[in-house]
Design a protein around this motif. Structure first.
Motif, PDB file in Angstrom:
ATOM      1  N   LEU A 182       1.104  -1.103   0.093  1.00  0.00           N
ATOM      2  CA  LEU A 182       0.043  -0.061  -0.003  1.00  0.00           C
ATOM      3  C   LEU A 182       0.745   1.395   0.011  1.00  0.00           C
ATOM      4  CD1 LEU A 182      -2.840  -1.244   2.559  1.00  0.00           C
ATOM      5  CD2 LEU A 182      -2.983  -1.293   0.116  1.00  0.00           C
ATOM      6  N   PRO A 183       1.913   1.182  -1.050  1.00  0.00           N
ATOM      7  CA  PRO A 183       2.858   2.754  -1.014  1.00  0.00           C
ATOM      8  C   PRO A 183       2.151   3.831  -1.165  1.00  0.00           C
ATOM      9  CG  PRO A 183       3.067   1.239  -3.049  1.00  0.00           C
ATOM     10  CD  PRO A 183       1.921   0.333  -2.188  1.00  0.00           C
ATOM     11  N   ASP A 184       0.850   4.004  -1.714  1.00  0.00           N
ATOM     12  CA  ASP A 184       0.566   5.276  -1.905  1.00  0.00           C
ATOM     13  C   ASP A 184      -0.425   5.736  -0.479  1.00  0.00           C
ATOM     14  OD1 ASP A 184       1.126   5.017  -4.407  1.00  0.00           O
ATOM     15  OD2 ASP A 184      -0.841   4.333  -5.037  1.00  0.00           O
ATOM     16  N   GLN A 185      -0.533   4.828   0.473  1.00  0.00           N
ATOM     17  CA  GLN A 185      -1.182   5.426   1.671  1.00  0.00           C
ATOM     18  C   GLN A 185      -0.192   5.616   2.534  1.00  0.00           C
ATOM     19  OE1 GLN A 185      -4.722   3.335   2.416  1.00  0.00           O
ATOM     20  NE2 GLN A 185      -4.734   2.402   0.407  1.00  0.00           N
ATOM     21  N   ASP A 186      -0.858   6.239   3.874  1.00  0.00           N
ATOM     22  CA  ASP A 186       0.098   6.578   5.067  1.00  0.00           C
ATOM     23  C   ASP A 186       0.837   5.338   5.371  1.00  0.00           C
ATOM     24  OD1 ASP A 186       0.053   9.132   5.792  1.00  0.00           O
ATOM     25  OD2 ASP A 186      -1.885   8.985   6.591  1.00  0.00           O
ATOM     26  N   SER A 187       2.116   5.523   5.801  1.00  0.00           N
ATOM     27  CA  SER A 187       2.904   4.307   6.065  1.00  0.00           C
ATOM     28  C   SER A 187       2.468   3.401   7.252  1.00  0.00           C
ATOM     29  CB  SER A 187       4.299   4.690   6.627  1.00  0.00           C
ATOM     30  OG  SER A 187       4.185   5.594   7.847  1.00  0.00           O
ATOM     31  N   GLU A 188       1.612   4.051   8.182  1.00  0.00           N
ATOM     32  CA  GLU A 188       1.096   2.862   9.258  1.00  0.00           C
ATOM     33  C   GLU A 188       0.243   1.951   8.860  1.00  0.00           C
ATOM     34  OE1 GLU A 188       0.819   6.295   9.431  1.00  0.00           O
ATOM     35  OE2 GLU A 188       1.904   7.264  10.999  1.00  0.00           O
ATOM     36  N   SER A 189      -0.500   2.197   8.003  1.00  0.00           N
ATOM     37  CA  SER A 189      -1.305   1.182   7.351  1.00  0.00           C
ATOM     38  C   SER A 189      -0.680   0.074   6.395  1.00  0.00           C
ATOM     39  CB  SER A 189      -2.845   1.807   6.392  1.00  0.00           C
ATOM     40  OG  SER A 189      -2.120   2.812   5.635  1.00  0.00           O
ATOM     41  N   GLY A 190       0.228   0.412   5.773  1.00  0.00           N
ATOM     42  CA  GLY A 190       0.880  -0.671   4.844  1.00  0.00           C
ATOM     43  C   GLY A 190       1.634  -1.550   5.815  1.00  0.00           C
ATOM     44  N   GLU A 191       2.384  -0.758   6.774  1.00  0.00           N
ATOM     45  CA  GLU A 191       3.219  -1.805   7.754  1.00  0.00           C
ATOM     46  C   GLU A 191       2.345  -2.542   8.611  1.00  0.00           C
ATOM     47  OE1 GLU A 191       5.135   1.676   9.660  1.00  0.00           O
ATOM     48  OE2 GLU A 191       6.331   1.974   7.859  1.00  0.00           O
ATOM     49  N   LEU A 192       1.242  -2.133   9.246  1.00  0.00           N
ATOM     50  CA  LEU A 192       0.436  -2.693   9.992  1.00  0.00           C
ATOM     51  C   LEU A 192      -0.366  -4.271   9.211  1.00  0.00           C
ATOM     52  CD1 LEU A 192      -1.320  -3.594  12.651  1.00  0.00           C
ATOM     53  CD2 LEU A 192      -2.887  -2.047  12.122  1.00  0.00           C
ATOM     54  N   ILE A 193      -0.778  -3.692   7.986  1.00  0.00           N
ATOM     55  CA  ILE A 193      -1.340  -4.961   7.356  1.00  0.00           C
ATOM     56  C   ILE A 193      -0.453  -6.013   6.874  1.00  0.00           C
ATOM     57  CG2 ILE A 193      -1.622  -4.346   4.812  1.00  0.00           C
ATOM     58  CD1 ILE A 193      -4.566  -4.753   7.154  1.00  0.00           C
ATOM     59  N   ALA A 194       0.689  -5.446   6.479  1.00  0.00           N
ATOM     60  CA  ALA A 194       1.903  -6.340   6.462  1.00  0.00           C
ATOM     61  C   ALA A 194       2.184  -7.376   7.420  1.00  0.00           C
ATOM     62  CB  ALA A 194       3.153  -5.567   5.742  1.00  0.00           C
ATOM     63  N   ARG A 195       2.085  -6.907   8.664  1.00  0.00           N
ATOM     64  CA  ARG A 195       2.501  -7.610   9.769  1.00  0.00           C
ATOM     65  C   ARG A 195       1.271  -8.536  10.055  1.00  0.00           C
ATOM     66  NH1 ARG A 195       0.898  -7.275  14.914  1.00  0.00           N
ATOM     67  NH2 ARG A 195       0.370  -4.985  15.095  1.00  0.00           N
ATOM     68  N   LEU A 196       0.108  -7.850  10.023  1.00  0.00           N
ATOM     69  CA  LEU A 196      -1.111  -8.883  10.263  1.00  0.00           C
ATOM     70  C   LEU A 196      -1.122 -10.182   9.019  1.00  0.00           C
ATOM     71  CD1 LEU A 196      -4.012  -6.402  11.066  1.00  0.00           C
ATOM     72  CD2 LEU A 196      -2.777  -7.867  12.545  1.00  0.00           C
ATOM     73  N   LEU A 197      -0.899  -9.786   7.935  1.00  0.00           N
ATOM     74  CA  LEU A 197      -0.938 -10.980   6.731  1.00  0.00           C
ATOM     75  C   LEU A 197       0.220 -11.973   7.111  1.00  0.00           C
ATOM     76  CD1 LEU A 197      -1.384  -8.718   3.470  1.00  0.00           C
ATOM     77  CD2 LEU A 197      -2.864 -10.236   4.411  1.00  0.00           C
ATOM     78  N   ALA A 198       1.196 -11.551   7.657  1.00  0.00           N
ATOM     79  CA  ALA A 198       2.316 -12.404   7.833  1.00  0.00           C
ATOM     80  C   ALA A 198       1.995 -13.246   8.917  1.00  0.00           C
ATOM     81  CB  ALA A 198       3.670 -11.636   8.030  1.00  0.00           C
ATOM     82  N   GLU A 199       1.875 -12.416  10.210  1.00  0.00           N
ATOM     83  CA  GLU A 199       1.537 -13.316  11.424  1.00  0.00           C
ATOM     84  C   GLU A 199       0.174 -14.047  11.569  1.00  0.00           C
ATOM     85  OE1 GLU A 199       1.804 -10.255  14.527  1.00  0.00           O
ATOM     86  OE2 GLU A 199       4.086  -9.833  14.161  1.00  0.00           O
ATOM     87  N   ASP A 200      -0.857 -13.427  10.905  1.00  0.00           N
ATOM     88  CA  ASP A 200      -2.010 -14.177  11.234  1.00  0.00           C
ATOM     89  C   ASP A 200      -2.422 -14.997  10.145  1.00  0.00           C
ATOM     90  OD1 ASP A 200      -2.321 -12.682  13.354  1.00  0.00           O
ATOM     91  OD2 ASP A 200      -4.003 -11.387  12.410  1.00  0.00           O
ATOM     92  N   LYS A 201      -1.862 -14.759   8.802  1.00  0.00           N
ATOM     93  CA  LYS A 201      -2.391 -15.571   7.671  1.00  0.00           C
ATOM     94  C   LYS A 201      -1.217 -16.433   7.088  1.00  0.00           C
ATOM     95  CE  LYS A 201      -6.742 -13.897   7.909  1.00  0.00           C
ATOM     96  NZ  LYS A 201      -6.461 -13.696   9.494  1.00  0.00           N
ATOM     97  N   GLY A 202      -0.092 -16.340   7.304  1.00  0.00           N
ATOM     98  CA  GLY A 202       1.065 -16.792   6.702  1.00  0.00           C
ATOM     99  C   GLY A 202       1.492 -16.339   5.467  1.00  0.00           C
ATOM    100  N   VAL A 203       1.117 -15.103   5.128  1.00  0.00           N
ATOM    101  CA  VAL A 203       1.366 -14.475   3.994  1.00  0.00           C
ATOM    102  C   VAL A 203       3.053 -14.035   3.659  1.00  0.00           C
ATOM    103  CG1 VAL A 203       1.157 -12.598   2.288  1.00  0.00           C
ATOM    104  CG2 VAL A 203      -0.966 -13.829   3.340  1.00  0.00           C
ATOM    105  N   SER A 204       3.796 -14.607   2.762  1.00  0.00           N
ATOM    106  CA  SER A 204       5.309 -13.949   2.721  1.00  0.00           C
ATOM    107  C   SER A 204       4.957 -12.559   2.103  1.00  0.00           C
ATOM    108  CB  SER A 204       6.006 -14.811   1.839  1.00  0.00           C
ATOM    109  OG  SER A 204       5.969 -16.206   2.720  1.00  0.00           O
ATOM    110  N   VAL A 205       5.365 -11.595   2.741  1.00  0.00           N
ATOM    111  CA  VAL A 205       5.448  -9.946   2.024  1.00  0.00           C
ATOM    112  C   VAL A 205       6.650  -9.680   1.891  1.00  0.00           C
ATOM    113  CG1 VAL A 205       4.514  -7.877   2.645  1.00  0.00           C
ATOM    114  CG2 VAL A 205       3.282  -9.701   3.770  1.00  0.00           C
ATOM    115  N   LEU A 206       6.685  -9.815   0.463  1.00  0.00           N
ATOM    116  CA  LEU A 206       8.054  -9.447  -0.085  1.00  0.00           C
ATOM    117  C   LEU A 206       7.981  -7.845  -0.718  1.00  0.00           C
ATOM    118  CD1 LEU A 206       8.770 -12.791  -1.878  1.00  0.00           C
ATOM    119  CD2 LEU A 206       9.348 -12.105   0.530  1.00  0.00           C
ATOM    120  N   THR A 207       8.497  -7.071   0.283  1.00  0.00           N
ATOM    121  CA  THR A 207       8.794  -5.652  -0.307  1.00  0.00           C
ATOM    122  C   THR A 207      10.187  -5.584  -1.019  1.00  0.00           C
ATOM    123  OG1 THR A 207       9.306  -5.124   1.883  1.00  0.00           O
ATOM    124  CG2 THR A 207       7.157  -4.526   1.266  1.00  0.00           C
TER     125      THR A 207
END
Ligand SMILES: Cc1cc2nc3c(=O)[nH]c(=O)nc-3n(C[C@H](O)[C@H](O)[C@H](O)COP(=O)(O)OP(=O)(O)OC[C@H]3O[C@@H](n4cnc5c(N)ncnc54)[C@H](O)[C@@H]3O)c2cc1C
Length: 457
Positions: free
Chosen positions: A209-234
């Motif tokens: 979510l690079p076009d949005q405020d940094s806090e949202s991209g960072e939080l959603i990346a953490r939740l996707l990785a920790e809760d859903k096992g998504v590999s977030v490769l930035t």
């Protein structure tokens, strides 16, 4: 005396999505002779394969996910399951109920003629459709956008999905690599991860979510990785893709290191491009690969031709396309012209928690060198967080130095509903003090908005 030229129609609308449809109805209701020309499915992207089907599936998947985690509330969820084809039937039902998908008769009932064929300008007042010519006094171009394949070595040699095609898949992939980290990508990542697919999401910027405020991209990346096992490769570039037996091999470069990932399927979410290859030169309509050029009244370089929706290449939201369509219709029909107001357009990512924003981001303010104040209220400080056992998320508000709210981002379970309070604030230039002084009901998520606003007073 020279005779006025006669035309087949008063208005021809090219494209029947959100950018075209309202204008056609408004002009027909005003007694104009109107035709809508559609190259593909009537109704365009949103009801047929975009917003509506994706959100219907996300709703079902998020409900399933919530229920699976219900033990903490005393619920028994051990036998919960899903059937992929039944989920798809639900999605089809939701699409059908909109009444807008593939629905030619919607226009015909309003006395609007319909043509199902690609339109191409052959002169300023004439288009060709399927070897036939139609003329009109005025035109609205609302041809939307399409996926242009990104330049990735090997992509033209393999089968891959786009958001348009992935919902047609008959089997759930065991693994999926998503190219791009915008809103659509994040929604698909959560949807497939909940259903059990191993998901990789790749984004060349430093955060999703690079076009949005940094806090949202960072939080959603953490939740996707920790809760859903998504590999977030930035900070990841795709170097090449190739077939590997029944799978696909993707070579990526991340922080200078090459890595190879083997997946069942690939979803390309980047490369949305305005559909401008419709003979615009023949009608003297100025455009660039980034979209049709219009003035502030949505008029193109040809006086009798207006444009609306994704073909303008700017904000790609359904509600923006609808607004532009109505405004273009007004300006086509009236001498007194009006302008669209782009100041307060809400933007929602329909994940759980949802992500919603309006107005300027902090980066926008930095680029404009604005003197701002900002505050963040974490969700876990309000009572609703306790009763819902939900702690991640926040409300962020940005105000100018007078305290007038100019932007906001919310990450919360009902962020998409909450953002409208701040949309009104941005649109009507309300101050943080005014929002803070407004009662917010106890045990609503919106209490976090009041807290964030009060921190700016
Ligand atoms: C997966 C996905 C999810 C989305 N979710 C959301 C969301 O939740 N909220 C939101 O606000 N936005 C969302 N969007 C964006 C939203 O769908 C678009 O902004 C909106 O549909 C654009 O409307 P439009 O009329 O400009 O284009 P379209 O709906 O694409 O309509 C353009 C039409 O023009 C037709 N056309 C093209 N060329 C020609 C031609 N030469 N002759 C005749 N017809 C032609 C096309 O076939 C098409 O039907 C989403 C998009 C996608 C892809």
């Amino acid at each position: 005396m020279a005779r006025k030229p006669t035309f087949d129609y008063d208005l021809i609308v090219i494209g029947s999505g959100a950018g075209g449809s309202p204008a056609a109805s408004i002009a027909a209701a005003a007694g104009k002779r109107v035709a809508v020309v559609e190259a593909d499915m009537f109704g365009g992207e949103s009801p047929n394969w975009g917003d509506v089907p994706v959100k219907a599936l996300l709703h079902a998947a998020q409900l399933y996910d919530e229920a699976r985690h219900g033990t903490r509330f005393g619920l028994r969820s051990a036998t919960l399951g899903y059937n992929f084809m039944s989920l798809k039937s639900w999605k089809d039902k939701a699409v059908k109920r909109t009444g807008a998908g593939n629905n030619k008769s919607y226009y015909e009932k309003q006395g609007i003629d319909t043509y199902n064929s690609p339109a191409h300008f052959i002169s300023p007042h004439e288009i060709s459709i399927n070897r036939r010519h139609l003329s009109s006094k005025q035109f609205l171009i609302a041809t939307g956008s399409y996926w242009k394949n990104p330049l990735i070595a090997g992509l033209d040699t393999i089968a891959f999905y786009t958001p348009r095609t992935i919902l047609d898949s008959i089997r759930l992939p065991k693994s999926l690599l998503i190219i791009g980290g915008g809103s659509s990508a994040v929604e698909f990542a959560q949807l497939f991860a909940i259903l059990g697919t191993k998901v990789y999401i790749t984004e060349k910027a430093a955060r999703i979510l690079p076009d949005q405020d940094s806090e949202s991209g960072e939080l959603i990346a953490r939740l996707l990785a920790e809760d859903k096992g998504v590999s977030v490769l930035t900070q990841t570039r795709i170097l090449s893709v190739q077939k590997d037996g029944l799978s696909k091999r993707v070579v990526v470069s991340r922080a200078g290191t090459e890595k190879s990932i083997r997946v069942d399927e690939i979803l390309v979410t980047t490369g949305r491009t305005p559909t401008v290859d419709i003979g615009l030169e023949n009608a003297s309509v100025a455009y660039t690969p980034n979209g049709i050029e219009v003035d502030e009244y949505l008029q193109t370089s040809a006086q009798h031709i207006f444009a609306a929706g994704d073909v303008l290449g700017s904000k790609k939201y359904l509600h923006t396309a609808l607004t532009e369509s109505r405004i273009a219709a007004h300006n086509l029909l009236n001498k007194q012209r009006v302008k669209p107001d782009y100041n307060a357009i809400p933007n929602i990512t329909f994940t759980y928690p949802g992500i919603a924003s309006v107005g300027l981001t902090e980066d926008d303010c930095l680029k404009r060198d604005l003197d701002i104040k900002k505050s963040i209220a974490p969700l876990n400080m309000i009572a609703r967080s306790n009763t819902s056992d939900y702690r991640d998320g926040f409300v962020k508000i940005i105000a100018d130095k007078r305290g007038v709210i100019i932007g906001s981002t919310i990450v919360a379970p009902h962020a998409g509903e909450m953002i409208h309070e701040l949309t009104i604030a941005v649109k009507h230039q309300m101050t943080a003090a005014e929002i803070a002084a407004t009662p917010h009901a106890y045990l609503s998520w919106s209490e976090a908005i009041r807290v964030a606003a009060s921190r700016l007073t």
